[in-house]
Write a protein that holds these residues in place. Structure first.
Motif, PDB file in Angstrom:
ATOM      1  N   LYS A  64       0.826  -1.210   0.000  1.00  0.00           N
ATOM      2  CA  LYS A  64       0.000   0.000   0.000  1.00  0.00           C
ATOM      3  C   LYS A  64       0.858   1.258   0.000  1.00  0.00           C
ATOM      4  N   GLU A  65       1.966   1.232   0.719  1.00  0.00           N
ATOM      5  CA  GLU A  65       2.872   2.379   0.756  1.00  0.00           C
ATOM      6  C   GLU A  65       3.503   2.625  -0.620  1.00  0.00           C
ATOM      7  N   ILE A  66       3.904   1.569  -1.287  1.00  0.00           N
ATOM      8  CA  ILE A  66       4.495   1.703  -2.619  1.00  0.00           C
ATOM      9  C   ILE A  66       3.456   2.239  -3.597  1.00  0.00           C
ATOM     10  N   GLU A  67       2.225   1.719  -3.505  1.00  0.00           N
ATOM     11  CA  GLU A  67       1.153   2.224  -4.369  1.00  0.00           C
ATOM     12  C   GLU A  67       0.896   3.702  -4.109  1.00  0.00           C
ATOM     13  N   ALA A  68       0.935   4.111  -2.843  1.00  0.00           N
ATOM     14  CA  ALA A  68       0.721   5.521  -2.515  1.00  0.00           C
ATOM     15  C   ALA A  68       1.807   6.389  -3.137  1.00  0.00           C
ATOM     16  N   LEU A  69       3.042   5.907  -3.126  1.00  0.00           N
ATOM     17  CA  LEU A  69       4.129   6.658  -3.745  1.00  0.00           C
ATOM     18  C   LEU A  69       3.925   6.786  -5.249  1.00  0.00           C
ATOM     19  N   TYR A  70       3.448   5.714  -5.891  1.00  0.00           N
ATOM     20  CA  TYR A  70       3.164   5.779  -7.325  1.00  0.00           C
ATOM     21  C   TYR A  70       2.068   6.788  -7.625  1.00  0.00           C
ATOM     22  N   PHE A  71       0.991   6.755  -6.828  1.00  0.00           N
ATOM     23  CA  PHE A  71      -0.107   7.684  -7.060  1.00  0.00           C
ATOM     24  C   PHE A  71       0.332   9.125  -6.838  1.00  0.00           C
ATOM     25  N   LEU A  72       1.184   9.340  -5.841  1.00  0.00           N
ATOM     26  CA  LEU A  72       1.698  10.677  -5.587  1.00  0.00           C
ATOM     27  C   LEU A  72       2.538  11.165  -6.760  1.00  0.00           C
ATOM     28  N   LYS A  73       3.379  10.282  -7.290  1.00  0.00           N
ATOM     29  CA  LYS A  73       4.200  10.644  -8.450  1.00  0.00           C
ATOM     30  C   LYS A  73       3.312  10.977  -9.646  1.00  0.00           C
ATOM     31  N   LYS A  74       2.289  10.168  -9.862  1.00  0.00           N
ATOM     32  CA  LYS A  74       1.367  10.399 -10.966  1.00  0.00           C
ATOM     33  C   LYS A  74       0.631  11.725 -10.778  1.00  0.00           C
ATOM     34  N   TYR A  75       0.168  11.992  -9.563  1.00  0.00           N
ATOM     35  CA  TYR A  75      -0.533  13.235  -9.272  1.00  0.00           C
ATOM     36  C   TYR A  75       0.360  14.445  -9.523  1.00  0.00           C
ATOM     37  N   ARG A  76       1.598  14.359  -9.056  1.00  0.00           N
ATOM     38  CA  ARG A  76       2.516  15.482  -9.239  1.00  0.00           C
ATOM     39  C   ARG A  76       2.817  15.730 -10.717  1.00  0.00           C
ATOM     40  N   SER A  77       2.982  14.671 -11.485  1.00  0.00           N
ATOM     41  CA  SER A  77       3.266  14.875 -12.913  1.00  0.00           C
ATOM     42  C   SER A  77       2.045  15.444 -13.629  1.00  0.00           C
ATOM     43  N   MET A  78       0.852  15.006 -13.266  1.00  0.00           N
ATOM     44  CA  MET A  78      -0.359  15.571 -13.880  1.00  0.00           C
ATOM     45  C   MET A  78      -0.551  17.033 -13.483  1.00  0.00           C
ATOM     46  N   LYS A  79      -0.271  17.331 -12.229  1.00  0.00           N
ATOM     47  CA  LYS A  79      -0.384  18.712 -11.753  1.00  0.00           C
ATOM     48  C   LYS A  79       0.597  19.613 -12.494  1.00  0.00           C
ATOM     49  N   HIS A  80       1.807  19.092 -12.719  1.00  0.00           N
ATOM     50  CA  HIS A  80       2.833  19.863 -13.434  1.00  0.00           C
ATOM     51  C   HIS A  80       2.417  20.095 -14.885  1.00  0.00           C
ATOM     52  N   ARG A  81       1.806  19.104 -15.519  1.00  0.00           N
ATOM     53  CA  ARG A  81       1.386  19.235 -16.909  1.00  0.00           C
ATOM     54  C   ARG A  81       0.269  20.251 -17.092  1.00  0.00           C
ATOM     55  N   TYR A  82      -0.678  20.256 -16.168  1.00  0.00           N
ATOM     56  CA  TYR A  82      -1.864  21.090 -16.349  1.00  0.00           C
ATOM     57  C   TYR A  82      -1.793  22.446 -15.662  1.00  0.00           C
ATOM     58  N   SER A  83      -0.706  22.737 -15.021  1.00  0.00           N
ATOM     59  CA  SER A  83      -0.617  24.065 -14.377  1.00  0.00           C
ATOM     60  C   SER A  83       0.377  24.959 -15.072  1.00  0.00           C
TER      61      SER A  83
END
Length: 63
Positions: A44-63
């Motif tokens: 679950k911790e590893i999955e959370a890190l993946y989701f955080l990375k994905k969220y940050r990259s999407m945030k960077h793309r759309y902002s």
């Protein structure tokens, strides 16, 4: 899960294999259950890190 690990698949695979092999000699049922709970927590911790990375990259793309 290890294909997208930041340090690479080989690093992830060797560490995961080492972790499984360190618990291979467990015979007590309660210790096995505790090991499974810990493995699920780590997953679950590893999955959370993946989701955080994905969220940050999407945030960077759309902002």
């Amino acid at each position: 899960m290890g294909r997208h690990y930041p340090l690479g698949y080989n690093y992830f695979r060797t560490r995961l294999h080492k972790a499984f092999m360190s618990k291979a000699d467990l015979r007590d049922e309660e210790q096995i259950r505790q090991g499974i709970k810990r493995a699920e927590f780590v997953k679950k911790e590893i999955e959370a890190l993946y989701f955080l990375k994905k969220y940050r990259s999407m945030k960077h793309r759309y902002s």
